[in-house]
Each structure stands twice: as structure tokens, then as C-alpha cells.
Design a protein around this motif. Structure first.
Motif, PDB file in Angstrom:
ATOM      1  N   ILE A 537       0.883  -1.161   0.000  1.00  0.00           N
ATOM      2  CA  ILE A 537       0.000   0.000   0.000  1.00  0.00           C
ATOM      3  C   ILE A 537       0.920   1.209   0.000  1.00  0.00           C
ATOM      4  O   ILE A 537       1.802   1.339   0.860  1.00  0.00           O
ATOM      5  CB  ILE A 537      -0.908   0.031   1.244  1.00  0.00           C
ATOM      6  CG1 ILE A 537      -1.798  -1.218   1.301  1.00  0.00           C
ATOM      7  CG2 ILE A 537      -1.773   1.298   1.228  1.00  0.00           C
ATOM      8  CD1 ILE A 537      -2.643  -1.313   2.558  1.00  0.00           C
ATOM      9  N   ILE A 538       0.745   2.081  -0.979  1.00  0.00           N
ATOM     10  CA  ILE A 538       1.617   3.244  -1.132  1.00  0.00           C
ATOM     11  C   ILE A 538       0.798   4.521  -1.000  1.00  0.00           C
ATOM     12  O   ILE A 538      -0.299   4.629  -1.559  1.00  0.00           O
ATOM     13  CB  ILE A 538       2.324   3.210  -2.508  1.00  0.00           C
ATOM     14  CG1 ILE A 538       3.313   2.038  -2.570  1.00  0.00           C
ATOM     15  CG2 ILE A 538       3.038   4.529  -2.793  1.00  0.00           C
ATOM     16  CD1 ILE A 538       3.921   1.824  -3.938  1.00  0.00           C
ATOM     17  N   LEU A 561     -11.160   5.751  -0.859  1.00  0.00           N
ATOM     18  CA  LEU A 561      -9.916   5.788  -0.076  1.00  0.00           C
ATOM     19  C   LEU A 561      -8.687   5.532  -0.929  1.00  0.00           C
ATOM     20  O   LEU A 561      -7.572   5.861  -0.524  1.00  0.00           O
ATOM     21  CB  LEU A 561      -9.979   4.754   1.050  1.00  0.00           C
ATOM     22  CG  LEU A 561     -11.065   4.966   2.109  1.00  0.00           C
ATOM     23  CD1 LEU A 561     -11.035   3.824   3.133  1.00  0.00           C
ATOM     24  CD2 LEU A 561     -10.906   6.302   2.804  1.00  0.00           C
ATOM     25  N   PHE A 562      -8.891   4.924  -2.113  1.00  0.00           N
ATOM     26  CA  PHE A 562      -7.756   4.561  -2.955  1.00  0.00           C
ATOM     27  C   PHE A 562      -7.856   5.231  -4.323  1.00  0.00           C
ATOM     28  O   PHE A 562      -8.943   5.522  -4.812  1.00  0.00           O
ATOM     29  CB  PHE A 562      -7.656   3.039  -3.090  1.00  0.00           C
ATOM     30  CG  PHE A 562      -7.247   2.376  -1.809  1.00  0.00           C
ATOM     31  CD1 PHE A 562      -5.907   2.153  -1.514  1.00  0.00           C
ATOM     32  CD2 PHE A 562      -8.192   1.996  -0.875  1.00  0.00           C
ATOM     33  CE1 PHE A 562      -5.523   1.563  -0.326  1.00  0.00           C
ATOM     34  CE2 PHE A 562      -7.824   1.402   0.320  1.00  0.00           C
ATOM     35  CZ  PHE A 562      -6.485   1.183   0.600  1.00  0.00           C
ATOM     36  N   ILE A 563      -6.693   5.479  -4.910  1.00  0.00           N
ATOM     37  CA  ILE A 563      -6.597   6.169  -6.192  1.00  0.00           C
ATOM     38  C   ILE A 563      -6.550   5.140  -7.325  1.00  0.00           C
ATOM     39  O   ILE A 563      -5.720   4.224  -7.298  1.00  0.00           O
ATOM     40  CB  ILE A 563      -5.327   7.039  -6.237  1.00  0.00           C
ATOM     41  CG1 ILE A 563      -5.405   8.152  -5.194  1.00  0.00           C
ATOM     42  CG2 ILE A 563      -5.100   7.618  -7.629  1.00  0.00           C
ATOM     43  CD1 ILE A 563      -4.101   8.898  -4.989  1.00  0.00           C
ATOM     44  N   ILE A 593      -1.375  -0.771  -4.400  1.00  0.00           N
ATOM     45  CA  ILE A 593      -2.552   0.088  -4.452  1.00  0.00           C
ATOM     46  C   ILE A 593      -2.156   1.428  -3.828  1.00  0.00           C
ATOM     47  O   ILE A 593      -1.294   1.482  -2.939  1.00  0.00           O
ATOM     48  CB  ILE A 593      -3.776  -0.519  -3.730  1.00  0.00           C
ATOM     49  CG1 ILE A 593      -3.392  -1.056  -2.341  1.00  0.00           C
ATOM     50  CG2 ILE A 593      -4.401  -1.606  -4.567  1.00  0.00           C
ATOM     51  CD1 ILE A 593      -4.567  -1.630  -1.568  1.00  0.00           C
ATOM     52  N   LEU A 594      -2.771   2.500  -4.313  1.00  0.00           N
ATOM     53  CA  LEU A 594      -2.414   3.849  -3.888  1.00  0.00           C
ATOM     54  C   LEU A 594      -3.460   4.404  -2.932  1.00  0.00           C
ATOM     55  O   LEU A 594      -4.621   4.606  -3.312  1.00  0.00           O
ATOM     56  CB  LEU A 594      -2.283   4.785  -5.090  1.00  0.00           C
ATOM     57  CG  LEU A 594      -1.200   4.434  -6.117  1.00  0.00           C
ATOM     58  CD1 LEU A 594      -1.197   5.469  -7.233  1.00  0.00           C
ATOM     59  CD2 LEU A 594       0.174   4.343  -5.464  1.00  0.00           C
ATOM     60  N   THR A 623     -10.174  -6.152   2.173  1.00  0.00           N
ATOM     61  CA  THR A 623     -10.901  -6.294   0.899  1.00  0.00           C
ATOM     62  C   THR A 623     -10.055  -5.775  -0.255  1.00  0.00           C
ATOM     63  O   THR A 623      -9.918  -6.432  -1.303  1.00  0.00           O
ATOM     64  CB  THR A 623     -12.232  -5.527   0.962  1.00  0.00           C
ATOM     65  OG1 THR A 623     -13.023  -6.052   2.022  1.00  0.00           O
ATOM     66  CG2 THR A 623     -12.985  -5.659  -0.359  1.00  0.00           C
ATOM     67  N   GLU A 624      -9.461  -4.600  -0.098  1.00  0.00           N
ATOM     68  CA  GLU A 624      -8.650  -4.001  -1.153  1.00  0.00           C
ATOM     69  C   GLU A 624      -7.365  -4.803  -1.401  1.00  0.00           C
ATOM     70  O   GLU A 624      -6.926  -4.957  -2.548  1.00  0.00           O
ATOM     71  CB  GLU A 624      -8.287  -2.559  -0.780  1.00  0.00           C
ATOM     72  CG  GLU A 624      -9.452  -1.581  -0.806  1.00  0.00           C
ATOM     73  CD  GLU A 624     -10.272  -1.588   0.487  1.00  0.00           C
ATOM     74  OE1 GLU A 624     -11.238  -0.821   0.567  1.00  0.00           O
ATOM     75  OE2 GLU A 624      -9.944  -2.380   1.408  1.00  0.00           O
ATOM     76  N   ILE A 625      -6.793  -5.333  -0.312  1.00  0.00           N
ATOM     77  CA  ILE A 625      -5.564  -6.130  -0.453  1.00  0.00           C
ATOM     78  C   ILE A 625      -5.855  -7.419  -1.211  1.00  0.00           C
ATOM     79  O   ILE A 625      -5.128  -7.799  -2.142  1.00  0.00           O
ATOM     80  CB  ILE A 625      -4.959  -6.428   0.939  1.00  0.00           C
ATOM     81  CG1 ILE A 625      -4.450  -5.131   1.574  1.00  0.00           C
ATOM     82  CG2 ILE A 625      -3.829  -7.447   0.825  1.00  0.00           C
ATOM     83  CD1 ILE A 625      -4.112  -5.271   3.061  1.00  0.00           C
TER      84      ILE A 625
END
Length: 637
Positions: A537-538, A561-563, A593-594, A623-625
Motif C-alpha cells: 500500500i503506497i 480511499l484509494f486512487i 494500491i495507492l 478487501t482491497e488487499i
């Protein structure tokens, strides 16, 4: 003045007045309106005595826990000196902690009185006060508290610090003999402070630190760095609720007779540096990274001749530094070039720090090697230290005369550091200050240590204490490291270690530091435990993103929350590919993910010492990971 292991915190400041400075000399500086106003030793000691007198009038006794939830300020020092000389115990709470954590600490430590720094924090304390049965007094450091307090109808007394001092003034002469006697009765083995560490997981634990722990750590630190004198001015901005600033600034100053100026805030730190012109500062690496980023951007963004001069100066500084650090004398031509670089470039950067810095002490996290080298190129010495709350905190620190970038320096006197095989428990090597060999290198393992800087244990947690300090007296740090060129080098945290699905151990910190060389990356958090490959996660650099893509603040307030913007993803990926070439294949980031906004303490994602909480973040963004890994796997089909 020579410190001994019989010293206590309340003795230190009085010893300065007795042996180093007259009581009318300036001890602290506080920003009042537009000016830094001096505060003398006499004013400090007088206010401490009056607060002590108020404590005695309200049945405070030796061993009672007295709380702080306040930003750095002179009032912190008045209040601390007052309680320390009565043999009470300082419990400083991070102002950024959640209501639940603050309530837990007050009740676990059984705090009786607490100094409060802001209106916001007073409202927080009033809210949780009914759940804190031992709390008798809430003491705002500001006078305009009554409007907030008027709605409170509980049993806890709310009285501002000026009223406390005024009340103590009426009885201080009556209590003088008692205060003096109690100060003399404080023993080195008595507890001085409970410092609660949240760590990256679990319930906060109160680290029990004695007067001996603190004073011994100051003594051996000053032996290692004898260049700190009574003429220094420190600028304090790291929280005094953390052990690093407490020891490396406050306690060093009251032992050595150095002055302390308090920064107004992190946002105003640059302005305050120009005003105070400090000679020494304690910092965390992130501040130095920000200064590096800004200097590089300012020096190169214009392009043309200005950029060429800047890059030439940095290169010249690097050549000069490498020769000096090798123990050689630079030639006349290089010395002349270095003087030109100083005049054209380096002096202008140094002016931004006030222009008087002798050196910077960096701690709290690993300093990326390239950042240390950058400041070395400028001629600003950065001494990197290492320690834990449990070690008061310093275990090792860079010597002023010997720089090995990427290490945390030489073992302090009167401390033994060992490297232990984490699996077999075999001690690989034991090193002390006296056994130092500039060519010594060791295998990697867990860092363990013994010495007078080791805590007495965790408050009310005997099992945790037994897990931390083994039957042989070794404190287990949980950090992985080795000796390199005689200095201690930190690799990572044992708990941070990722084990991929092939059984390969991956330590995230050095990998993250490699990618953090990019000015497009502000924060990075490595993932990959029990997975086939590493991802991350960056958090991209907000400032550079806004400039590159013409973004406004509104972009960072969006709900997602993410780009997902492909242009931004590709922009970051250019630097991921660039810096991946410095890593082994199994260490390289395969996907990322950004995150739109940084990890923060307020969101529960970081500790107060700015370490990302692994379990919390992995759970919060599970979930995003998972989606990121699924996408990467799909792309391979």
C-alpha cells in the motif's frame, strides 16, 4: 558536572544552579505572541515548589501517579519538577490517543491529577472523568477553562495551573521543609515515570522507568557525545510524552545546563528554527526526509544553470565527505570547490535551520542511508541513535568523530548488547563500548541487552515483563540486527517479518527504505505474508502529485480511499521499477494500491511513534488487499 548513579531527576536541575549557571540565567524559551520569551532557572524552581506545595495540601504522597496530556511547553517542566521532587510518578499520555486509550491509562496507572494542554483535550477529559474513579483534579494549563467546565457537575475538581501555583504560593513556606526532605528521600531505584507504549498491536503497557534508568542513560550518552555543552540551545518539538525527547532533550538539558526552546507546532517548526537558531535538535527521520525532499526540489526544479550548480555542489560535498570520513585530508582543489559549494548552496539550506546547528540527533526509527549521506554532504552532522522505551531509551548512538551511514552507532558505555539467534537462542556475540572494533562484523539475529538503562518491568503486567526480560537478565528487543564495522545495524522487527508462501523470510523495513528514496512516495507499507510475492500500500507524495497533475485539495477529500487514476498509477510505477533494480527479485514489489491520504495516528493506523500498525492496517484494508492479489493473479492467466 560529573553525573553518578546516585543522581535523581529532581537533583539535576538544582545541580545546574549549584555548579553551572546562576539561577538568574535563562533555562527555557517560550513563544509568546511574536517573540521568544526567556524563563530563568529561578522561575522554574519557584513554580515547581509552589505546585509541589499544592500537591501536598491536596494529600498527594510519594509514589502517587500524576498525569500529563499536554504538548511540549514550560508548564510540562514546572509540573514534572514539582512531582518528581515529591517522589511521585510522571505518567505522560500522548495527546493524540483515543478516548478509550486515555481512559485505560488513567485507570491502569490510577492517576490522581492530570495536567491538560488544550480546550479540546479538556473536553475529552471531562467526558471520560466519570469513568476514572481515582482522578481528583483536572488541571488545564490555560486560564479560560471555565466556560468548558461549567457544564461538568462531577466530583473531579477542575482548576487551572495558574490557580494551582497561586494556591501553592500561600503555603509554600509552611511546606518548604517537607518538600526539601521528600526531595532528599527520593532514591535512584524509585520509579520516575510510567510511559505507556501501544506498540503496533495490543493493549497499552506502562513501562516502569526509575530515576537510575534515566540518569544513567543521560550519563553514558554524554560520555559518548561529550560535545554537548552548557552553551547549547535545543529546540524541542518531538513529544515529551515519548521517552526519546524526554531523555535526549529535556533530561540532557537539566543535566548539562543547556537551554530548551519549545517549538509552537510541527507546522511552524521551520519558522521557529529560524527564530531560535538551535545548536542541537532531536528529530525523527521523517523530518530529515522532508527537508531533503524540499531542498532537492528547490535546487533542481528551475532547471538550467541553477540546477547544474546545485547538483555540482551536492556531488562536491559527497566527494569531500567520503575523503574526510576515510580519515584522509582533501586536496587543495577539492577544498576550494567545497568552499564554493558552501557559499552558493549549502549555506542557504543551513539558513533554513537557523544556521547554528552543530549536529542533529535522529531516533525513533531507522534513518535511510541516503538521507544521512545527504546531510553529511551539506556538512550537517546527523548522529543516529537506537533504543526502546524499555531502555530509557538509548542503547547505541553514532560517535561525533566516526560516521558509518546505515548503522545506529557504537554501544554506549556500561551497556552490553548481544545478538541472539532467534531460533536456537544461541548468543552469536556480546559487545560493549570497551570491546569496540571498527572492523568487527557479526551474523544477524535478535538484539538483546543488559544494563542500568533496562526498565523495571511493565506496570501490573508480570507475565509481559517475564516475556521481555529473561531469567538471565537480558531484555529482548524484538528487533533484528547485526554488527557492521563495529557499529550496531538494525535490520527490522521480528514481528514485521513476512514469510512468503515459499518459506522465504522478508524483512520489510530495508525494502521500504529503498522505495522511500523516491520523491513520489510519501509512505509505503509492504504486504506478502504467506503470499507468493510482495505487494504494497503506497501513499504518493501529495505535494508532488498536485504539482504533476494539477490537483486541488478537493481531490484528497473524495470518498474513495484509494486512487485508481491510471496516469497517477503509472507515474508511481515508473519509480517502483526504477528502485526495484536495487533489490533481490523476491524483495521487489509486484503490485500496489495507492492510498489517497496518509496513514495517521488519529485513524488508528499508526502508533504515536509513527510506526504503521500491521494487524490493524491488514484488517482494515483486507478487501482491497485481496482484490489487488486477485487482479495480479488474473493478469498472469
Amino acid at each position: 558536572m560529573q553525573l553518578t548513579d546516585k543522581a535523581t531527576i529532581p537533583q539535576l536541575l538544582r545541580n545546574v544552579v549549584k555548579y553551572i549557571h546562576p539561577e538568574t540565567d535563562t533555562f527555557m524559551f517560550e513563544k509568546v505572541k511574536d517573540t521568544y520569551v526567556p524563563i530563568t532557572y529561578k522561575e522554574t524552581l519557584d513554580k515547581a515548589d509552589r505546585i509541589s506545595s499544592y500537591f501536598l495540601d491536596n494529600e498527594i504522597k510519594k509514589g502517587d501517579r500524576i498525569g500529563f496530556i499536554v504538548e511540549n511547553c514550560p508548564e510540562y517542566v514546572f509540573y514534572d519538577q514539582a512531582l518528581q521532587q515529591l517522589g511521585c510518578i510522571n505518567v505522560s499520555i500522548y495527546p493524540t490517543l483515543s478516548d478509550d486509550d486515555v481512559e485505560y491509562i488513567i485507570n491502569d496507572a490510577q492517576i490522581k491529577m492530570i495536567l491538560v494542554g488544550t480546550h479540546f483535550l479538556l473536553k475529552k477529559l471531562i467526558k471520560i472523568a466519570p469513568n476514572c474513579p481515582t482522578l481528583t483534579h483536572i488541571i488545564p494549563k490555560f486560564e479560560d477553562y471555565k466556560k468548558i467546565a461549567e457544564s461538568y457537575n462531577g466530583s473531579v475538581k477542575i482548576i487551572c495551573l495558574d490557580e494551582v501555583i497561586a494556591g501553592g504560593d500561600k503555603t509554600v513556606e509552611h511546606n518548604r521543609a517537607t518538600i526539601n526532605r521528600m526531595r532528599d528521600e527520593v532514591r535512584p531505584q524509585d520509579l520516575s515515570s510510567l510511559i505507556y507504549t501501544s506498540g503496533t498491536t495490543g493493549t497499552p503497557k506502562g513501562v516502569m522507568l526509575s530515576h537510575l534508568n534515566f540518569c544513567h542513560n543521560v550519563k553514558v550518552s554524554l560520555i559518548q557525545i561529550p560535545h554537548i555543552t552548557s552553551e547549547e540551545t535545543f529546540l524541542s518539538f518531538l513529544p515529551l510524552s515519548h521517552v526519546f525527547e524526554r531523555t535526549a532533550t529535556y533530561h540532557i538539558c537539566i543535566a548539562q545546563g543547556s537551554k530548551i526552546a519549545f517549538a509552537q507546532s510541527l507546522e511552524l517548526l521551520g519558522k521557529n528554527m529560524m527564530e531560535v537558531k538551535p545548536t542541537v535538535m532531536s528529530v525523527v527521520p521523517r523530518l530529515l526526509e522532508k527537508i531533503n525532499e524540499k531542498a532537492m526540489k528547490n535546487g533542481t526544479s528551475a532547471g538550467g544553470l541553477k540546477s547544474k550548480i546545485f547538483l555540482w555542489a551536492i556531488d562536491t560535498g559527497s566527494k569531500y565527505r567520503n575523503i574526510v570520513e576515510a580519515g584522509k585530508t582533501p586536496g587543495m582543489l577539492l577544498s576550494m570547490q567545497r568552499n564554493i559549494a558552501e557559499k552558493l548552496v549549502f549555506s542557504k539550506i543551513k539558513e533554513k535551520t537557523g544556521g547554528n546547528l552543530k549536529f542533529i540527533i535522529s531516533g525513533g526509527a531507522a534513518l535511510p542511508q541516503n538521507i544521512g549521506e545527504f546531510f553529511g554532504n551539506l556538512g550537517i552532522k546527523v548522529l543516529e541513535g537506537y533504543g526502546l522505551t524499555e531502555t530509557s531509551p538509548v542503547m547505541a548512538v553514532t560517535e561525533f568523530t566516526r560516521q558509518v551511514y546505515g548503522t545506529v552507532g557504537r554501544v554506549l558505555p556500561e551497556i552490553t548488547i548481544a545478538i541472539q539467534d532467534a531460533d536456537t537462542k544461541r548468543i552469536i556475540t556480546e559487545q560493549t563500548h570497551e570491546t569496540f572494533d571498527p572492523n568487527f562484523e557479526s551474523e544477524e539475529g535478535e538484539i538483546i541487552l543488559r544494563g542500568n538503562n533496562v526498565m523495571q518491568g511493565y506496570w501490573n503486567k508480570p507475565e509481559d515483563t517475564a516475556n521481555a526480560i529473561d531469567k538471565y537478565g537480558w531484555l529482548h528487543t524484538g528487533d533484528v540486527g547485526k554488527f557492521y564495522k563495529g557499529n550496531l545495524k538494525i535490520t527490522d522487527r521480528i514481528k514485521n517479518m513476512l514469510v512468503n508462501s515459499y518459506g522465504k523470510n522478508v524483512y520489510p523495513t530495508p525494502i521500504e527504505n529503498t522505495y522511500l528514496q523516491s520523491n513520489r512516495i510519501d509512505q509505503i507499507f509492504l504486504l506478502g505474508d504467506k503470499r507468493e510475492y510482495i505487494t504494497a500500500i503506497i501513499v504518493p507524495s501529495k505535494e508532488n502529485m498536485m504539482e504533476q497533475f494539477g490537483l486541488t485539495e478537493a481531490y484528497f477529500q473524495e470518498n474513495d480511499l484509494f486512487i485508481s487514476d491510471e496516469n497517477i498509477v503509472n507515474w508511481v510505477n515508473e519509480h517502483i521499477r526504477k528502485y526495484s533494480s536495487e533489490l533481490a527479485k523476491f524483495e521487489r514489489i509486484k503490485g500496489f494500491i495507492l492510498k489517497r491520504n496518509p496513514f495517521t495516528i488519529e485513524d488508528g493506523e499508526m502508533t504515536p511513534t509513527l510506526k504503521i500498525k500491521r494487524r490493524i492496517v491488514e484488517k482494515k484494508f483486507a478487501t482491497e488487499i485481496d482484490a489487488m492479489y486477485e487482479m495480479e493473479e488474473m493478469s498472469e492467466l
